[in-house]
Design a protein around this motif. Structure first.
Motif, mmCIF file in Angstrom:
data_model
loop_
_atom_site.group_PDB
_atom_site.id
_atom_site.type_symbol
_atom_site.label_atom_id
_atom_site.label_comp_id
_atom_site.label_asym_id
_atom_site.label_seq_id
_atom_site.Cartn_x
_atom_site.Cartn_y
_atom_site.Cartn_z
ATOM 1 N N UNK A 22 0.845 -1.188 0.000
ATOM 2 C CA UNK A 22 0.000 0.000 0.000
ATOM 3 C C UNK A 22 0.882 1.240 0.000
ATOM 4 N N UNK A 23 0.599 2.166 -0.915
ATOM 5 C CA UNK A 23 1.376 3.394 -1.050
ATOM 6 C C UNK A 23 0.477 4.575 -0.696
ATOM 7 N N UNK A 24 0.933 5.423 0.241
ATOM 8 C CA UNK A 24 0.170 6.598 0.656
ATOM 9 C C UNK A 24 0.597 7.821 -0.149
ATOM 10 N N UNK A 25 -0.165 8.908 0.017
ATOM 11 C CA UNK A 25 0.159 10.156 -0.659
ATOM 12 C C UNK A 25 1.366 10.814 0.009
ATOM 13 N N UNK A 26 2.078 11.585 -0.749
ATOM 14 C CA UNK A 26 3.236 12.307 -0.201
ATOM 15 C C UNK A 26 2.780 13.358 0.805
ATOM 16 N N UNK A 27 3.564 13.521 1.865
ATOM 17 C CA UNK A 27 3.256 14.506 2.899
ATOM 18 C C UNK A 27 4.432 15.477 3.034
ATOM 19 N N UNK A 28 4.086 16.757 3.078
ATOM 20 C CA UNK A 28 5.100 17.795 3.220
ATOM 21 C C UNK A 28 5.018 18.378 4.616
ATOM 22 N N UNK A 29 6.137 18.327 5.346
ATOM 23 C CA UNK A 29 6.157 18.811 6.724
ATOM 24 C C UNK A 29 6.409 20.311 6.751
ATOM 25 N N UNK A 30 6.407 20.886 7.971
ATOM 26 C CA UNK A 30 6.561 22.330 8.124
ATOM 27 C C UNK A 30 7.936 22.810 7.688
ATOM 28 N N UNK A 31 8.960 21.964 7.855
ATOM 29 C CA UNK A 31 10.319 22.384 7.475
ATOM 30 C C UNK A 31 10.596 22.211 5.980
ATOM 31 N N UNK A 32 9.583 21.776 5.217
ATOM 32 C CA UNK A 32 9.720 21.660 3.773
ATOM 33 C C UNK A 32 10.134 20.298 3.272
#
Length: 582
Positions: free
Chosen positions: A409-419
């Motif tokens: 299972x592959x999830x969507x990419x997540x972008x954190x606060x630090x980029x």
């Protein structure tokens, strides 16, 4: 018409004898039905005992000379069956397997049965002897679908509705009755189950670019459950085809972001992550027993104290069920002996019945939990014994993926606060299921290529594609210069009308009467001549005279421009010469 049956004493002329005939027919039909039921029950009893009752042994087996209801492996053709399963485990489809077997010039199952003395098969090869070596996809499919080759006896694939019906509709493989471990299998049960899973999932061979999708049928979207498809990005030209491919959600590809998001992941990132995880478990299985026990404890979700508590609860529930059975028997005895009234009997029996149902439901739940815990423990041991064989794995292929992994299972990419960007992957292994998620940092697409030197300024830079020649600064300058050059050429073409000779079959027509232009023609007027410029072939008409020129237009002339405005050019000279000759 007169009907006479000597044995039954039936004569249609004798009405008194005919009175009993309908009853006799009913009795005969009842007798036939009774015989049919008895024969079927006898066959089923032998089938339940694991006895093979077919006329001929299936391909790859022979009947045991000491017991014709037992199967033995036929060493002459068992390697063919083994090879078919190996090709299927490697991710090959039915068509590819069939072509491979045909190239080896192996007798097809029907021809081999005829060679062994089976009757009824020779008629297929009388006209063409070469048909003996031509396998069909149905032959390959029947071998891959048959539980016989895993050591199990399969039967009742086609059952008649009743003794009168000649129709025997086929059942799906999931509906077949299977008796396990009746004879020696050519393949293992795990290999057979893997092949069934591969056959039910949609798979494709290599795409046009040569990329082999080893995760086909395994990789799924974590949000919508759709398969992820391998997409080739033509805008990226890389030396290795794997760097030109990424996986995206098929649901997103069909319907856009209304249904799902892209869930894009680079093929190289996915392969590297899965390969690293397999090597991690393989090293753990060989070198770290403490980590293995920790994983086993975490997966079973019940430690030793909880397991003992459930065992104790199960014994207590079984004891209470036995007590309720005794209470029911004594309660019924009291009712018969009229020691209690009917009302009291119904009240007490209803209470005991309710308690019985509750205990049985709880007992079922406890038993299932304990069995699941035992199965997980056994599954972990089976998985670890299997994955030990893959220690130090350097490269993934479809065979390894299908042997070890159930789904990814592959999830969507997540972008954190630090980029920073990260992506979650969940791998469900055979026997043990999901162990723990992987968090990867997606590779930027331009980092897959080595650095280059700019051909203008010589500065080293990371190219965005395999055909890049300039660094980002010089690329903008070159783009600006090329744009200005293009504009200059365009303005120059607008100032000139230049035509050269050609052999193409388009037309430029000069006509004395006004006509509508066709295709992308432009018009030019001089005196009473109306000119339509198209391409290549020029036809000039004046009354009944027609003259032609083969010409190619380099640019179109502005609409309604008088002919005399044209500067001297090959076209002007040719046309003026033609006009003067009239």
């Amino acid at each position: 018409m007169r009907y006479i049956a000597v044995n039954d004493g039936v004569d249609t002329l004798n009405k008194s004898a005919m009175d009993i005939t309908p009853f006799r027919n009913i009795l005969n039909e009842m007798y036939s039905a009774d015989v049919s039921v008895k024969i079927k029950s006898a066959y089923r009893a032998r089938f339940q005992q694991g006895k093979f009752m077919g006329t001929y042994a299936p391909y790859g087996y022979i009947k045991d000379p000491a017991d014709h209801n037992h199967l033995l492996i036929d060493d002459k053709v068992a390697h063919v069956v083994r090879e078919i399963f190996d090709l299927a485990l490697a991710g090959n489809g039915l068509g590819k397997i069939r072509k491979h077997i045909n190239s080896q010039h192996v007798l097809r199952p029907a021809a081999y049965a005829a060679e062994q003395g089976a009757a009824g098969y020779e008629r297929y090869f009388e006209d063409n002897e070469e048909n003996r070596y031509i396998w069909s996809e149905n032959s390959v499919r029947s071998i891959l679908r048959s539980p016989i080759y895993a050591g199990n006896l399969a039967g009742y694939k086609r059952i008649a509705a009743n003794m009168k019906s000649k129709k025997r509709p086929s059942k799906l493989p999931e509906e077949w009755e299977v008796i396990p471990n009746t004879h020696e299998g050519i393949v293992t049960q795990e290999e057979f189950d893997t092949v069934q899973q591969l056959m039910t999932s949609r798979r494709r061979e290599k795409n046009k670019g040569g990329f082999e999708n080893i995760f086909s049928g395994v990789i799924k979207c974590a949000d919508c459950g759709y398969a992820l498809r391998a997409m080739s990005a033509n805008r990226r030209k890389r030396p290795d085809i794997i760097d030109c491919v990424q996986y995206t959600c098929n649901n997103y590809g069909r319907y856009g972001n209304v249904m799902c998001t892209a869930h894009a992941i680079e093929a190289r990132d996915l392969i590297n992550a899965v390969l690293a995880d397999i090597n991690r478990f393989a090293d753990m299985a060989v070198n770290d027993e403490r980590a293995v026990r920790a994983i086993e404890k975490r997966l079973t979700e019940t430690d030793q104290s909880k397991t003992k508590a459930m065992e104790k609860e199960r014994k207590k529930l079984n004891k209470r069920l036995m007590e309720l059975d005794r209470l029911f028997s004594s309660l019924y005895e009291d009712k018969v002996m009229e020691r209690i009234t009917e009302r009291n009997f119904e009240m007490m029996s209803g209470k005991y019945q309710k308690e019985q149902l509750e205990i049985e439901a709880r007992l079922k739940e406890v038993t299932e939990t304990l069995n699941e815990s035992y199965e997980k423990s056994q599954g972990i041991r089976d998985f670890l014994s299997l994955i030990r064989n893959y220690q130090g794995l350097k490269e993934l292929d479809a065979t390894v993926i299908n042997a070890l992994i159930e789904k990814i299972l592959v999830s969507e990419r997540e972008k954190s606060a630090d980029g920073t960007v990260r992506q979650e992957i969940k791998i469900y292994y055979k026997f043990i299921g999901f162990v723990g998620e992987l968090h990867i940092t997606p590779t930027k697409r331009w980092t897959a290529l080595p650095a280059k030197c700019c051909t203008v300024c010589g500065v080293e830079y990371v190219p965005g594609s395999g055909i890049s020649k300039y660094c980002p600064v010089c690329a903008k300058k070159m783009q600006r210069e090329k744009s200005n050059e293009s504009k200059r050429r365009s303005r120059e073409q607008k100032r000139m009308a230049c035509i050269e000779l050609s052999a193409k079959n388009d037309r430029l027509i000069l006509n004395s009467r006004r006509e509508e232009s066709y295709d992308r023609a432009t018009r030019m007027i001089r005196s009473r001549y109306f000119v339509m410029l198209r391409k290549v072939h020029l036809t000039v008409t004046r009354g009944c005279d027609v003259k032609s020129l083969n010409l190619t237009v380099w640019r179109t002339i502005r609409p309604n421009q008088p002919f005399r405005w044209l500067k001297p050019s090959p076209l002007a000279l040719e046309v003026m010469t033609l006009f003067k000759s009239w």
